[in-house]
Design an enzyme around this catalytic site. Structure first.
Site, mmCIF file in Angstrom:
data_model
loop_
_atom_site.group_PDB
_atom_site.id
_atom_site.type_symbol
_atom_site.label_atom_id
_atom_site.label_comp_id
_atom_site.label_asym_id
_atom_site.label_seq_id
_atom_site.Cartn_x
_atom_site.Cartn_y
_atom_site.Cartn_z
ATOM 1 N N ARG A 1 38.752 50.850 52.297
ATOM 2 C CA ARG A 1 38.924 49.804 53.087
ATOM 3 C C ARG A 1 40.430 49.554 53.563
ATOM 4 N NH1 ARG A 1 38.854 45.922 52.542
ATOM 5 N NH2 ARG A 1 37.661 44.730 54.478
ATOM 6 N N ASP B 1 40.032 40.521 40.436
ATOM 7 C CA ASP B 1 40.240 41.951 39.997
ATOM 8 C C ASP B 1 40.371 42.250 38.419
ATOM 9 O OD1 ASP B 1 42.200 43.222 42.554
ATOM 10 O OD2 ASP B 1 40.211 42.411 42.636
ATOM 11 N N ILE C 1 35.701 34.815 44.923
ATOM 12 C CA ILE C 1 36.204 35.483 45.862
ATOM 13 C C ILE C 1 35.198 36.346 46.679
ATOM 14 C CG2 ILE C 1 38.268 37.139 46.525
ATOM 15 C CD1 ILE C 1 38.911 34.274 45.289
ATOM 16 N N ARG D 1 40.284 56.123 41.552
ATOM 17 C CA ARG D 1 40.957 55.239 42.834
ATOM 18 C C ARG D 1 42.106 54.408 42.670
ATOM 19 N NH1 ARG D 1 37.067 52.839 47.254
ATOM 20 N NH2 ARG D 1 39.237 52.459 47.975
ATOM 21 N N ASN E 1 48.017 48.169 44.800
ATOM 22 C CA ASN E 1 47.760 47.304 45.844
ATOM 23 C C ASN E 1 49.212 46.880 46.417
ATOM 24 O OD1 ASN E 1 44.914 47.775 45.715
ATOM 25 N ND2 ASN E 1 44.630 45.630 44.592
ATOM 26 N N ARG F 1 33.580 42.294 53.286
ATOM 27 C CA ARG F 1 34.914 42.638 53.331
ATOM 28 C C ARG F 1 35.262 42.690 54.793
ATOM 29 N NH1 ARG F 1 36.745 45.315 48.802
ATOM 30 N NH2 ARG F 1 38.611 44.714 49.354
ATOM 31 N N PRO F 2 34.795 41.526 55.390
ATOM 32 C CA PRO F 2 35.224 41.494 57.151
ATOM 33 C C PRO F 2 36.704 41.681 57.409
ATOM 34 C CG PRO F 2 34.628 39.402 56.230
ATOM 35 C CD PRO F 2 34.291 40.339 55.169
ATOM 36 N N ILE F 3 37.384 42.049 58.530
ATOM 37 C CA ILE F 3 38.767 41.786 58.931
ATOM 38 C C ILE F 3 38.899 40.890 59.773
ATOM 39 C CG2 ILE F 3 39.421 43.991 57.616
ATOM 40 C CD1 ILE F 3 39.553 45.304 60.557
ATOM 41 N N ASP F 4 38.025 39.924 60.085
ATOM 42 C CA ASP F 4 38.055 39.014 61.336
ATOM 43 C C ASP F 4 39.355 38.410 61.388
ATOM 44 O OD1 ASP F 4 36.895 37.941 59.031
ATOM 45 O OD2 ASP F 4 36.796 36.081 60.014
HETATM 46 C C1 EPZ Z 1 42.846 42.623 48.089
HETATM 47 O O1 EPZ Z 1 41.695 43.029 48.797
HETATM 48 C C2 EPZ Z 1 42.803 43.764 47.318
HETATM 49 N N1 EPZ Z 1 42.970 45.027 47.923
HETATM 50 C C3 EPZ Z 1 41.563 43.597 46.310
HETATM 51 O O2 EPZ Z 1 41.697 44.446 45.339
HETATM 52 C C4 EPZ Z 1 41.395 42.200 45.600
HETATM 53 O O3 EPZ Z 1 40.264 42.269 45.172
HETATM 54 C C5 EPZ Z 1 41.516 41.340 46.951
HETATM 55 O O4 EPZ Z 1 42.568 41.292 47.851
HETATM 56 C C6 EPZ Z 1 41.227 39.694 46.284
HETATM 57 O O5 EPZ Z 1 42.656 39.550 45.483
HETATM 58 C C7 EPZ Z 1 44.219 45.497 48.123
HETATM 59 O O6 EPZ Z 1 45.001 44.716 48.014
HETATM 60 C C8 EPZ Z 1 44.128 47.043 48.675
HETATM 61 P P1 EPZ Z 1 41.234 39.665 50.829
HETATM 62 P P2 EPZ Z 1 41.443 42.144 50.309
HETATM 63 O O7 EPZ Z 1 41.280 39.764 52.330
HETATM 64 O O8 EPZ Z 1 42.835 41.983 51.072
HETATM 65 C C9 EPZ Z 1 37.409 37.156 52.975
HETATM 66 C C10 EPZ Z 1 41.010 46.234 43.978
HETATM 67 O O9 EPZ Z 1 40.017 46.267 43.057
HETATM 68 N N2 EPZ Z 1 38.028 37.917 54.115
HETATM 69 O O10 EPZ Z 1 42.074 38.908 50.063
HETATM 70 O O11 EPZ Z 1 40.449 43.008 51.258
HETATM 71 C C11 EPZ Z 1 36.827 38.579 51.898
HETATM 72 O O12 EPZ Z 1 35.638 38.827 52.382
HETATM 73 C C12 EPZ Z 1 40.730 45.530 45.339
HETATM 74 O O13 EPZ Z 1 42.104 46.730 43.842
HETATM 75 C C13 EPZ Z 1 37.435 37.406 55.432
HETATM 76 O O14 EPZ Z 1 36.525 36.760 55.463
HETATM 77 O O15 EPZ Z 1 40.667 40.815 49.949
HETATM 78 C C14 EPZ Z 1 36.891 37.883 50.453
HETATM 79 O O16 EPZ Z 1 35.839 37.092 50.401
HETATM 80 C C15 EPZ Z 1 39.345 45.216 45.322
HETATM 81 N N3 EPZ Z 1 38.052 38.098 56.634
HETATM 82 C C16 EPZ Z 1 38.115 36.985 50.619
HETATM 83 O O17 EPZ Z 1 38.350 36.683 51.838
HETATM 84 C C17 EPZ Z 1 39.326 38.639 56.501
HETATM 85 O O18 EPZ Z 1 39.651 39.029 57.579
HETATM 86 C C18 EPZ Z 1 39.427 37.570 50.168
HETATM 87 O O19 EPZ Z 1 39.657 38.794 50.552
HETATM 88 C C19 EPZ Z 1 39.784 38.952 55.277
HETATM 89 C C20 EPZ Z 1 39.176 38.353 54.133
#
Ligand code: EPZ
Length: 429
Positions: free
Chosen positions: A96, A309, A331, A401, A23, A125-128
């Site tokens: 993703r 994680d 989370i 992965r 990551n 997992r949105p990216i909004d």
């Molecule tokens: C990163 O994912 C990691 N992946 C994930 O690891 C990890 O579980 C996660 O961070 C939390 O620590 C990588 O770094 C590649 P977030 P990410 O954006 O960035 C919400 C693994 O097992 N959210 O921090 O996608 C989201 O839905 C993977 O190695 C929005 O609502 O996670 C979640 O509830 C799995 N809108 C929370 O925020 C957004 O635009 C945290 O997600 C972005 C996120």
């Protein structure tokens, strides 16, 4: 479809070396888009997500070389020509984190066409928040046919406040800001070590960044970035997984090549649960099980709290602990896919909303179980290491992965684990 065959009961003893952090490698590989020069990354884990990112960058016109042999943990990436700033759905749907190319592509090429990642097993997992930040920096982003079409003459520095803490959102916007016009101040940023590692690479490339690793990051945009060489930090989740393996099996395991300062919450929880943990210098941690494990609650939080994680792996340990452990997942909305499989092995776990109640110790019996996502896979392997008999862990492509050579590493410390091809036509269990 590969499976693991695991015979439980062996205490793990010896030393396991940790690989580089997937990551961190993923955003650092995406950062190569920001320059025409060559980037060299070391300590890259040989896992499937890295290969996917390599294919994604190559599909855009980048030259990506993953070394072989003793230099196999090294990769060089040169995005001198980006002939096609497009992240195809065929690739994005398998990973993703492909959305991490969005910010760099807009910053470098002024445009990007990136497939919307869609959800995955653990949540929507949105990216909004990525999109909202990029639009505030002046990008116009349309969504059609499942793709984001983004354009910007040049991104403008601004003040960004994340509505929620997002790891890749912080990384995506940090990479957008380093080439933007003027200063960007980002508040409510993720503090994960992988964010600071990305910032270290960007700084080596000539970026001007302050505060990475804290919740407020300031960036002075520059007109161009140059090549650099960077060593990826160790994978704290891989390290935590093996620490739990040592504690659960009642073994005596030393994890080397890790960064103990990234493992504070995990080490504290293992000690609370009755394992003996000793930090042995700047890159080694020793864990000894053997005594009774005690129930201890966890509540997943952003770094430096207990990592989401590590939730599934900890739940496997909690099945062997005396008492009731409450596991609260804060989370992601659907990160209990491992529960039913653990129950099939004899665990006593009840889920109510975002809290799982684990009663232990439960003697686990070997079973045929199925992986659903990366960390749930790890939980099932850990359970099989202590189960009575021979378990079959199916769909381990999820595990490939993010865990490099896990069966070799576990076998080297006494686990009875073999990777085999498909026993039955896929679908039969
Ligand atoms: C990163 O994912 C990691 N992946 C994930 O690891 C990890 O579980 C996660 O961070 C939390 O620590 C990588 O770094 C590649 P977030 P990410 O954006 O960035 C919400 C693994 O097992 N959210 O921090 O996608 C989201 O839905 C993977 O190695 C929005 O609502 O996670 C979640 O509830 C799995 N809108 C929370 O925020 C957004 O635009 C945290 O997600 C972005 C996120």
């Amino acid at each position: 479809m590969d499976k693991f065959v695991i015979r439980g009961g062996n205490p793990l003893g010896g030393t396991i070396r940790i690989s580089g952090a997937k990551n961190s490698a993923l955003p650092c590989m995406a950062a190569a888009i920001l320059t025409e020069d060559e980037i060299t990354l070391e300590n890259i884990p040989q896992v499937r997500d890295i290969e996917t990112e390599r294919r994604l960058l190559a599909s855009m016109g980048a030259v990506v070389e993953l070394r072989e042999g003793e230099a196999r943990d090294r990769t060089t990436i040169c995005c001198h020509t980006l002939s096609d700033p497009l992240a195809k759905y065929e690739i994005v749907k398998t990973m993703r984190a492909s959305s991490l190319v969005l910010g760099p592509l807009i910053a470098r090429a002024g445009m990007a066409r990136v497939a919307m990642p869609g959800g995955c097993a653990i949540g929507g997992r949105p990216i909004d928040l990525h999109i909202k930040g990029l639009e505030k920096m002046g990008a116009t982003i349309a969504q059609e046919h499942g793709y984001l079409e983004a354009r910007a003459e040049r991104l403008r520095g601004t003040r960004l406040v994340f509505d929620k803490i997002t790891v890749t959102g912080t990384e995506d916007l940090l990479m957008a800001a380093v080439l933007a016009e003027g200063e960007t101040e980002m508040l409510n940023c993720a503090r994960e070590p992988e964010v600071a590692d990305l910032a270290a690479l960007l700084t080596a490339m000539g970026a001007k960044i302050e505060g990475a690793g804290t919740s407020t990051i300031r960036v002075q945009g520059v007109s161009r970035l140059h090549g650099a060489r960077h060593r990826i930090i160790p994978d704290r989740i891989e390290a935590g997984t093996y620490l739990i393996a040592g504690a659960m099996t009642g073994g005596d395991l030393t994890i080397t090549g890790c960064d103990p300062s990234h493992l504070g919450a995990v080490i504290a929880k293992l000690e609370e649960a009755g394992a003996r943990v000793e930090i042995q210098g700047p890159d080694a941690v020793r864990v000894r099980g053997g005594g009774k494990l005690r129930a201890a609650d966890i509540s997943t939080e952003e770094y430096p709290g207990f990592p989401t994680d590590m939730q599934a792996q900890y739940m496997a340990l909690a099945t062997q602990a005396e008492g009731v452990s409450l596991v609260k997942e804060n989370i992601f909305e659907n990160r209990f896919m491992h529960v039913q499989e653990l129950v099939r092995m004899g665990a006593n776990i009840k889920v109510d909303g975002s809290t799982a109640t684990v009663r232990g110790p439960s003697p686990l019996s070997a079973a045929a179980v199925m992986c659903s996502d990366l960390r749930a896979s790890a939980s099932l392997v850990l359970a099989a290491l202590v189960a009575d008999g021979e378990s079959i862990v199916d769909r381990i492509y999820h595990m490939d992965r993010g865990y490099e050579r896990i069966e070799e590493k576990l076998r080297s410390v006494g686990a009875q684990i073999q990777r085999v091809g498909n026993f039955f036509p896929s679908g039969n269990r």
